[in-house]
Design a protein around this motif. Structure first.
Motif, PDB file in Angstrom:
ATOM      1  N   LEU A   1      -7.673   0.254  -6.329  1.00 16.44           N
ATOM      2  CA  LEU A   1      -7.816   1.229  -7.420  1.00 16.44           C
ATOM      3  C   LEU A   1      -8.440   2.535  -6.937  1.00 16.44           C
ATOM      4  O   LEU A   1      -7.966   3.614  -7.265  1.00 16.44           O
TER       5      LEU A   1
ATOM      6  N   THR B   1       6.273  15.978   2.827  1.00 12.24           N
ATOM      7  CA  THR B   1       4.955  16.089   2.184  1.00 12.24           C
ATOM      8  C   THR B   1       4.377  14.701   1.911  1.00 12.24           C
ATOM      9  O   THR B   1       3.198  14.443   2.183  1.00 12.24           O
TER      10      THR B   1
ATOM     11  N   ASP C   1       3.350  13.105   5.238  1.00 13.17           N
ATOM     12  CA  ASP C   1       2.111  13.647   5.811  1.00 13.17           C
ATOM     13  C   ASP C   1       0.878  13.303   4.976  1.00 13.17           C
ATOM     14  O   ASP C   1      -0.202  13.087   5.516  1.00 13.17           O
ATOM     15  N   THR C   2       1.051  13.296   3.656  1.00 14.44           N
ATOM     16  CA  THR C   2      -0.102  12.963   2.804  1.00 14.44           C
ATOM     17  C   THR C   2      -0.541  11.519   3.038  1.00 14.44           C
ATOM     18  O   THR C   2      -1.724  11.209   3.092  1.00 14.44           O
ATOM     19  N   LEU C   3       0.443  10.628   3.178  1.00 19.00           N
ATOM     20  CA  LEU C   3       0.098   9.217   3.367  1.00 19.00           C
ATOM     21  C   LEU C   3      -0.170   8.878   4.830  1.00 19.00           C
ATOM     22  O   LEU C   3      -0.684   7.803   5.142  1.00 19.00           O
TER      23      LEU C   3
ATOM     24  N   LEU D   1      -1.859  -0.337 -12.976  1.00 15.65           N
ATOM     25  CA  LEU D   1      -3.245   0.145 -12.910  1.00 15.65           C
ATOM     26  C   LEU D   1      -4.107  -0.528 -13.969  1.00 15.65           C
ATOM     27  O   LEU D   1      -5.233  -0.947 -13.710  1.00 15.65           O
TER      28      LEU D   1
ATOM     29  N   SER E   1       1.378   7.011  -6.456  1.00 13.86           N
ATOM     30  CA  SER E   1       0.193   7.815  -6.802  1.00 13.86           C
ATOM     31  C   SER E   1       0.485   9.300  -6.675  1.00 13.86           C
ATOM     32  O   SER E   1       0.050  10.110  -7.492  1.00 13.86           O
ATOM     33  N   ILE E   2       1.220   9.654  -5.622  1.00 18.34           N
ATOM     34  CA  ILE E   2       1.540  11.069  -5.412  1.00 18.34           C
ATOM     35  C   ILE E   2       2.528  11.554  -6.474  1.00 18.34           C
ATOM     36  O   ILE E   2       2.367  12.615  -7.062  1.00 18.34           O
TER      37      ILE E   2
ATOM     38  N   SER F   1      -3.451  14.612  -4.072  1.00 19.27           N
ATOM     39  CA  SER F   1      -2.125  15.211  -4.016  1.00 19.27           C
ATOM     40  C   SER F   1      -1.897  16.181  -5.163  1.00 19.27           C
ATOM     41  O   SER F   1      -0.877  16.844  -5.223  1.00 19.27           O
ATOM     42  N   SER F   2      -2.846  16.283  -6.103  1.00 18.49           N
ATOM     43  CA  SER F   2      -2.623  17.231  -7.192  1.00 18.49           C
ATOM     44  C   SER F   2      -3.679  18.324  -7.224  1.00 18.49           C
ATOM     45  O   SER F   2      -3.550  19.304  -7.932  1.00 18.49           O
TER      46      SER F   2
ATOM     47  N   ILE G   1      -5.932   4.501  -4.964  1.00 18.06           N
ATOM     48  CA  ILE G   1      -4.912   5.111  -5.824  1.00 18.06           C
ATOM     49  C   ILE G   1      -5.469   6.365  -6.490  1.00 18.06           C
ATOM     50  O   ILE G   1      -4.861   7.428  -6.459  1.00 18.06           O
TER      51      ILE G   1
ATOM     52  N   VAL H   1       3.297  10.411  -9.536  1.00 16.23           N
ATOM     53  CA  VAL H   1       2.943  10.489 -10.962  1.00 16.23           C
ATOM     54  C   VAL H   1       2.167  11.752 -11.309  1.00 16.23           C
ATOM     55  O   VAL H   1       2.133  12.146 -12.472  1.00 16.23           O
ATOM     56  N   VAL H   2       1.539  12.392 -10.332  1.00 17.63           N
ATOM     57  CA  VAL H   2       0.784  13.609 -10.664  1.00 17.63           C
ATOM     58  C   VAL H   2       1.485  14.886 -10.199  1.00 17.63           C
ATOM     59  O   VAL H   2       0.927  15.966 -10.269  1.00 17.63           O
ATOM     60  N   ASN H   3       2.722  14.762  -9.697  1.00 11.85           N
ATOM     61  CA  ASN H   3       3.470  15.941  -9.253  1.00 11.85           C
ATOM     62  C   ASN H   3       4.886  15.902  -9.815  1.00 11.85           C
ATOM     63  O   ASN H   3       5.373  14.841 -10.202  1.00 11.85           O
TER      64      ASN H   3
ATOM     65  N   VAL I   1       8.430  16.027  -5.142  1.00  9.97           N
ATOM     66  CA  VAL I   1       7.740  16.136  -3.866  1.00  9.97           C
ATOM     67  C   VAL I   1       8.720  15.763  -2.761  1.00  9.97           C
ATOM     68  O   VAL I   1       9.483  14.802  -2.894  1.00  9.97           O
TER      69      VAL I   1
ATOM     70  N   MET J   1      -5.872   9.176  -4.048  1.00 10.86           N
ATOM     71  CA  MET J   1      -4.574   9.728  -3.644  1.00 10.86           C
ATOM     72  C   MET J   1      -4.001  10.616  -4.752  1.00 10.86           C
ATOM     73  O   MET J   1      -3.449  11.682  -4.484  1.00 10.86           O
ATOM     74  N   MET J   2      -4.163  10.177  -6.002  1.00 14.71           N
ATOM     75  CA  MET J   2      -3.665  10.979  -7.127  1.00 14.71           C
ATOM     76  C   MET J   2      -4.396  12.318  -7.174  1.00 14.71           C
ATOM     77  O   MET J   2      -3.789  13.358  -7.402  1.00 14.71           O
TER      78      MET J   2
ATOM     79  N   PHE K   1       3.877   1.762 -13.296  1.00 16.83           N
ATOM     80  CA  PHE K   1       2.697   2.087 -12.502  1.00 16.83           C
ATOM     81  C   PHE K   1       1.431   2.054 -13.374  1.00 16.83           C
ATOM     82  O   PHE K   1       0.401   1.514 -12.986  1.00 16.83           O
TER      83      PHE K   1
ATOM     84  N   LEU L   1       2.380   1.956  -3.373  1.00 16.53           N
ATOM     85  CA  LEU L   1       1.339   2.448  -4.285  1.00 16.53           C
ATOM     86  C   LEU L   1       1.005   3.902  -3.987  1.00 16.53           C
ATOM     87  O   LEU L   1       0.826   4.714  -4.894  1.00 16.53           O
TER      88      LEU L   1
ATOM     89  N   ARG M   1       0.817  -1.227   0.000  1.00 16.46           N
ATOM     90  CA  ARG M   1       0.000   0.000   0.000  1.00 16.46           C
ATOM     91  C   ARG M   1       0.845   1.269   0.000  1.00 16.46           C
ATOM     92  O   ARG M   1       0.531   2.231  -0.700  1.00 16.46           O
TER      93      ARG M   1
END
Lengths: 99, 222
Positions: free
Chosen positions: B11, A34, A37-39, A88, A22-23, B21-22, B14, A25-27, A30, B17-18, A84, A18, A15
Motif C-alpha cells: 500500500l 516514462t 523509467d519511473t518504475l 486498494l 498506480s501511475i 508520478s503526478s 502504491i 490512475v493519476v495521469n 503516459v 508511486m501515485m 484497482f 501495481l 509489483r
C-alpha cells in the motif's frame, strides 16, 4: 475474513502491474519510456506486464507517430480503475481487520 | 503478521508511486529560502536607493494630483539611475537570481532522492505556473508604461504570483497552495495600503518564501 481475501485481485499479485496501475490512475496518457523509467524496470518486464493488463482490459493503448518515431501511450480503462480501487480497498480492509 | 507487513508495504509503495508520478516532488525547501533571501536583498536595495519610502511619496503625489512629469520619480536620481530603470533592473536581477538558485537546489534534491528532475510533472508544473506569471508580467508592464502606476506593480506581482502558485499547487507539494493564498492576501492588502507596497513586497517574496521554504525543508528534504 475469507470474503476480504477474495476481494484481492489476482491480476495485481505483481509489483510491476501495481506500479503501472498506480501511475496510470493519476495521469491521462503516459508513454512507454516514462512508465519504464519511473518504475526503473527493463523493456521486457514492462512489455509482458502491459500485455497482461491489456488482456483483462484494465488499460488501453494508443499508438501514434511523433515525427517518424512510433510512440505508444497507455491509459487506464474504467474497468481497470474500478478493479484497482477495489484492490486498494481490500488491502486496507485487511490491514484494518488485523491491525 | 508477515503478510500484514507485506500488505502495508504494498500500500505504501502504491501511494508513493501515485504521488511521485503526478506531483513534482523535487521542489526543495532550500529553493524557497534562497529565493526569499534574494528578494529581501532586492527590497533592501530599493529601500536604500530611495533613502525613504518611494512608494509612499509617489502615492501621495498621485493622490494630490500632481502632474507625472514633475513628480518625484522623474526628477530623482541616485547611483546614476532614475527610479523606473532602477526598479526594473533590481526586479530583473532578483528574478534571475531567485530562479537560478531555485533550480539549483531543486535539481540537487532530485539527484539526492534519485528522482528525475525534468519529467512530466515538472513540465506540467512549469506550464501551470508560467501562464498566470506571463499574464501578470505583461499586466504589470502595461500598468507601468501605459498608465504610469508604478505603485501598483508590487501588489500586482504578489497577486499574480499567488495565483500562479495556486494554479500549480495541484502538481507539487501541498504547502505551495497555502503559500499562494498568502501571497494573494498580501497582494490585496498592499493594493489597499499602497504606501507600504515595498514592505508588503518584501514580506511576500522575502519572508514568506523563507518561512515556507524552511517548513518544506524540515518536512520533505531531510
Amino acid at each position: 475474513m475469507k470474503n476480504i481475501i477474495e476481494n484481492l485481485n489476482r491480476v495485481f499479485d505483481n509489483r510491476v502491474r501495481l506500479g503501472i496501475m498506480s501511475i496510470l490512475v493519476v495521469n491521462d496518457w503516459v508513454d512507454f519510456t516514462t512508465i519504464r523509467d519511473t518504475l526503473n524496470i527493463t523493456d521486457g518486464q514492462l512489455a509482458s506486464n502491459i500485455k497482461a493488463l491489456e488482456k483483462v482490459e484494465y488499460i488501453e493503448i494508443q499508438k501514434q507517430f511523433i515525427g517518424n518515431k512510433p510512440n505508444t501511450s497507455y491509459a487506464v480503462t474504467k474497468l481497470g480503475k474500478l478493479a484497482f480501487e477495489e484492490h486498494l480497498k481490500a488491502l486496507e480492509d485487511l490491514l484494518n481487520l488485523n491491525g | 503478521m508477515n503478510q500484514q507487513n507485506e500488505h502495508l508495504q504494498t500500500l505504501t509503495e502504491i501511494r508513493s508511486m501515485m504521488e511521485r508520478s503526478s506531483k513534482f516532488l523535487s521542489l526543495s525547501g532550500l529553493s524557497g529560502i534562497a529565493a526569499g533571501i534574494v528578494a529581501l536583498v532586492g527590497a533592501a536595495m530599493a529601500y536604500l536607493y530611495f533613502d525613504m519610502d518611494f512608494f509612499r511619496i509617489n502615492a501621495e503625489y498621485v493622490q494630490r494630483g500632481i502632474e507625472n512629469e514633475v513628480s518625484y520619480r522623474t526628477t530623482y536620481t541616485k547611483w546614476g539611475v532614475k527610479p523606473i530603470p532602477f526598479l526594473l533592473l533590481d526586479g530583473f536581477i532578483v528574478l534571475v537570481l531567485a530562479l537560478s538558485l531555485g533550480f539549483y537546489f531543486s535539481v540537487r534534491k532530485a539527484k539526492k532522492h534519485g528522482y528525475q528532475f525534468w519529467d512530466n510533472t515538472a513540465k506540467r508544473l512549469m506550464i501551470n505556473l508560467s501562464l498566470p506569471l506571463i499574464a501578470g508580467g505583461i499586466f504589470a508592464l502595461i500598468l507601468l508604461f501605459k498608465y504610469d502606476l508604478v505603485e501598483l506593480i508590487p501588489p500586482v506581482t504578489l497577486i499574480f504570483y499567488g495565483l500562479a502558485l495556486l494554479n500549480g499547487s495541484k502538481y507539487t507539494l501541498d504547502e505551495v497552495r497555502y503559500l499562494g493564498i498568502s501571497e494573494i492576501a498580501l497582494g490585496l492588502m498592499s493594493t489597499w495600503f499602497v504606501s507600504y507596497a515595498l514592505f508588503f513586497w518584501a514580506l511576500g517574496f522575502g519572508v514568506l518564501h523563507i518561512v515556507y521554504g524552511a517548513l518544506m525543508y524540515q518536512k520533505y528534504d531531510r
